[in-house]
Motif scaffolding. Structure first.
Motif, PDB file in Angstrom:
ATOM      1  N   GLY A  31       0.856  -1.178   0.000  1.00  0.00           N
ATOM      2  CA  GLY A  31       0.000   0.000   0.000  1.00  0.00           C
ATOM      3  C   GLY A  31       0.892   1.227   0.000  1.00  0.00           C
ATOM      4  N   CYS A  32       0.470   2.258  -0.729  1.00  0.00           N
ATOM      5  CA  CYS A  32       1.271   3.473  -0.851  1.00  0.00           C
ATOM      6  C   CYS A  32       0.380   4.696  -0.739  1.00  0.00           C
ATOM      7  N   PHE A  33       0.828   5.679   0.038  1.00  0.00           N
ATOM      8  CA  PHE A  33       0.165   6.973   0.109  1.00  0.00           C
ATOM      9  C   PHE A  33       1.234   8.045   0.040  1.00  0.00           C
ATOM     10  N   VAL A  34       1.032   9.011  -0.858  1.00  0.00           N
ATOM     11  CA  VAL A  34       1.902  10.179  -0.953  1.00  0.00           C
ATOM     12  C   VAL A  34       1.036  11.404  -0.733  1.00  0.00           C
ATOM     13  N   GLY A  35       1.344  12.169   0.310  1.00  0.00           N
ATOM     14  CA  GLY A  35       0.619  13.399   0.589  1.00  0.00           C
ATOM     15  C   GLY A  35       1.386  14.588   0.035  1.00  0.00           C
ATOM     16  N   THR A  36       0.667  15.546  -0.543  1.00  0.00           N
ATOM     17  CA  THR A  36       1.288  16.728  -1.130  1.00  0.00           C
ATOM     18  C   THR A  36       0.637  18.002  -0.592  1.00  0.00           C
ATOM     19  N   VAL A  37       1.337  19.118  -0.751  1.00  0.00           N
ATOM     20  CA  VAL A  37       0.814  20.423  -0.328  1.00  0.00           C
ATOM     21  C   VAL A  37      -0.251  20.853  -1.327  1.00  0.00           C
ATOM     22  N   ARG A  38      -1.434  21.117  -0.821  1.00  0.00           N
ATOM     23  CA  ARG A  38      -2.526  21.615  -1.666  1.00  0.00           C
ATOM     24  C   ARG A  38      -2.497  23.130  -1.683  1.00  0.00           C
ATOM     25  N   ILE A  93       4.800  15.914   0.975  1.00  0.00           N
ATOM     26  CA  ILE A  93       4.895  16.096   2.428  1.00  0.00           C
ATOM     27  C   ILE A  93       5.200  14.771   3.113  1.00  0.00           C
ATOM     28  N   VAL A  94       4.437  13.734   2.772  1.00  0.00           N
ATOM     29  CA  VAL A  94       4.515  12.487   3.523  1.00  0.00           C
ATOM     30  C   VAL A  94       4.425  11.288   2.584  1.00  0.00           C
ATOM     31  N   LEU A  95       5.175  10.243   2.940  1.00  0.00           N
ATOM     32  CA  LEU A  95       5.131   8.968   2.221  1.00  0.00           C
ATOM     33  C   LEU A  95       4.853   7.865   3.227  1.00  0.00           C
ATOM     34  N   VAL A  96       3.880   7.028   2.904  1.00  0.00           N
ATOM     35  CA  VAL A  96       3.557   5.856   3.706  1.00  0.00           C
ATOM     36  C   VAL A  96       3.566   4.642   2.774  1.00  0.00           C
ATOM     37  N   LEU A  97       4.375   3.652   3.127  1.00  0.00           N
ATOM     38  CA  LEU A  97       4.400   2.376   2.411  1.00  0.00           C
ATOM     39  C   LEU A  97       4.169   1.268   3.427  1.00  0.00           C
ATOM     40  N   ALA A  98       3.321   0.316   3.090  1.00  0.00           N
ATOM     41  CA  ALA A  98       3.068  -0.831   3.957  1.00  0.00           C
ATOM     42  C   ALA A  98       3.089  -2.095   3.113  1.00  0.00           C
ATOM     43  N   ALA A  99       3.986  -3.022   3.450  1.00  0.00           N
ATOM     44  CA  ALA A  99       4.141  -4.269   2.711  1.00  0.00           C
ATOM     45  C   ALA A  99       3.600  -5.424   3.530  1.00  0.00           C
ATOM     46  N   ALA A 100       2.836  -6.289   2.863  1.00  0.00           N
ATOM     47  CA  ALA A 100       2.245  -7.441   3.541  1.00  0.00           C
ATOM     48  C   ALA A 100       2.173  -8.614   2.558  1.00  0.00           C
ATOM     49  N   ALA A 101       1.844  -9.772   3.081  1.00  0.00           N
ATOM     50  CA  ALA A 101       1.696 -10.952   2.235  1.00  0.00           C
ATOM     51  C   ALA A 101       0.481 -10.818   1.320  1.00  0.00           C
ATOM     52  N   HIS A 102      -0.531 -10.065   1.768  1.00  0.00           N
ATOM     53  CA  HIS A 102      -1.776  -9.930   1.006  1.00  0.00           C
ATOM     54  C   HIS A 102      -2.168  -8.464   0.895  1.00  0.00           C
ATOM     55  N   ARG A 103      -2.825  -8.113  -0.200  1.00  0.00           N
ATOM     56  CA  ARG A 103      -3.124  -6.713  -0.494  1.00  0.00           C
ATOM     57  C   ARG A 103      -4.004  -6.037   0.545  1.00  0.00           C
ATOM     58  N   GLN A 104      -5.008  -6.728   1.066  1.00  0.00           N
ATOM     59  CA  GLN A 104      -5.926  -6.056   1.975  1.00  0.00           C
ATOM     60  C   GLN A 104      -5.218  -5.583   3.237  1.00  0.00           C
ATOM     61  N   ALA A 105      -4.329  -6.408   3.764  1.00  0.00           N
ATOM     62  CA  ALA A 105      -3.562  -5.994   4.946  1.00  0.00           C
ATOM     63  C   ALA A 105      -2.706  -4.778   4.620  1.00  0.00           C
ATOM     64  N   ALA A 106      -2.083  -4.773   3.439  1.00  0.00           N
ATOM     65  CA  ALA A 106      -1.250  -3.638   3.044  1.00  0.00           C
ATOM     66  C   ALA A 106      -2.082  -2.369   2.900  1.00  0.00           C
ATOM     67  N   LEU A 107      -3.249  -2.481   2.282  1.00  0.00           N
ATOM     68  CA  LEU A 107      -4.102  -1.311   2.089  1.00  0.00           C
ATOM     69  C   LEU A 107      -4.676  -0.799   3.405  1.00  0.00           C
ATOM     70  N   ASP A 108      -5.152  -1.704   4.253  1.00  0.00           N
ATOM     71  CA  ASP A 108      -5.690  -1.291   5.555  1.00  0.00           C
ATOM     72  C   ASP A 108      -4.610  -0.646   6.410  1.00  0.00           C
ATOM     73  N   ALA A 109      -3.429  -1.231   6.427  1.00  0.00           N
ATOM     74  CA  ALA A 109      -2.329  -0.674   7.218  1.00  0.00           C
ATOM     75  C   ALA A 109      -1.937   0.710   6.714  1.00  0.00           C
ATOM     76  N   THR A 110      -1.954   0.908   5.407  1.00  0.00           N
ATOM     77  CA  THR A 110      -1.628   2.218   4.843  1.00  0.00           C
ATOM     78  C   THR A 110      -2.628   3.267   5.310  1.00  0.00           C
TER      79      THR A 110
END
Length: 155
Positions: A31-38, A93-110
């Motif tokens: 899962g990946c989230f990149v936050g930027t200045v609006r 501004i911010v980067l969040v990466l979460a790696a998991a064995a399965h996509r749902q865990a990665a997305l929820d953790a992100t």
């Protein structure tokens, strides 16, 4: 093991992904989230945003948030990078990466990680406006509500 950094310079998403996944064949989803200045958050144009933090305390808070996510979702790794200093509209501004064995865990953790970073990590934001005035950004109820959903759930 989480990677946690607070830095002034920009981050490279590809390089961070490569570092997270190097030598790993057990990761099934990231899962990946990149936050930027609006420009215009809250309806008013801004010329820049300044982010401040409390060194040491901020990194410890971020590490605790990452540890909570790793435990809830059995993550195989995560990366949290948050910038400080003067940032212009469009800047990362911010980067969040979460790696998991399965996509749902990665997305929820992100989602959890960014929600808790927004409400539990000690950062302060000041917006500067075209007329030369500025204002510190107050916490938003929507951010608090988003974070609260994770208090009642487990991964």
């Amino acid at each position: 093991m989480a990677t946690v950094r607070v830095q002034g310079q920009d981050f490279d998403v590809s390089a961070e992904l490569a570092a997270l996944t190097a030598g790993r064949a057990d990761i099934g989803g990231i899962g990946c989230f990149v936050g930027t200045v609006r420009d215009g958050a809250g309806g008013r144009r801004i010329t820049e945003m300044t982010l401040e933090h409390y060194p040491g305390m901020t990194e410890r808070a971020m590490a605790a948030i990452a540890g909570e996510a790793e435990a809830r979702w059995q993550l195989l790794g995560c990366t949290l990078v948050h910038r400080v200093g003067r940032l212009l509209p469009g800047a990362n501004i911010v980067l969040v990466l979460a790696a998991a064995a399965h996509r749902q865990a990665a997305l929820d953790a992100t989602a959890f990680l960014i929600d808790w970073l927004k409400t539990r990590a000690p950062f302060w934001k000041k917006e500067e406006f075209p007329d030369g005035s500025g204002a510190w950004v107050d916490a938003r109820d929507a951010d608090t509500d988003a974070a609260a959903r994770w208090s009642a759930t487990s991964g």
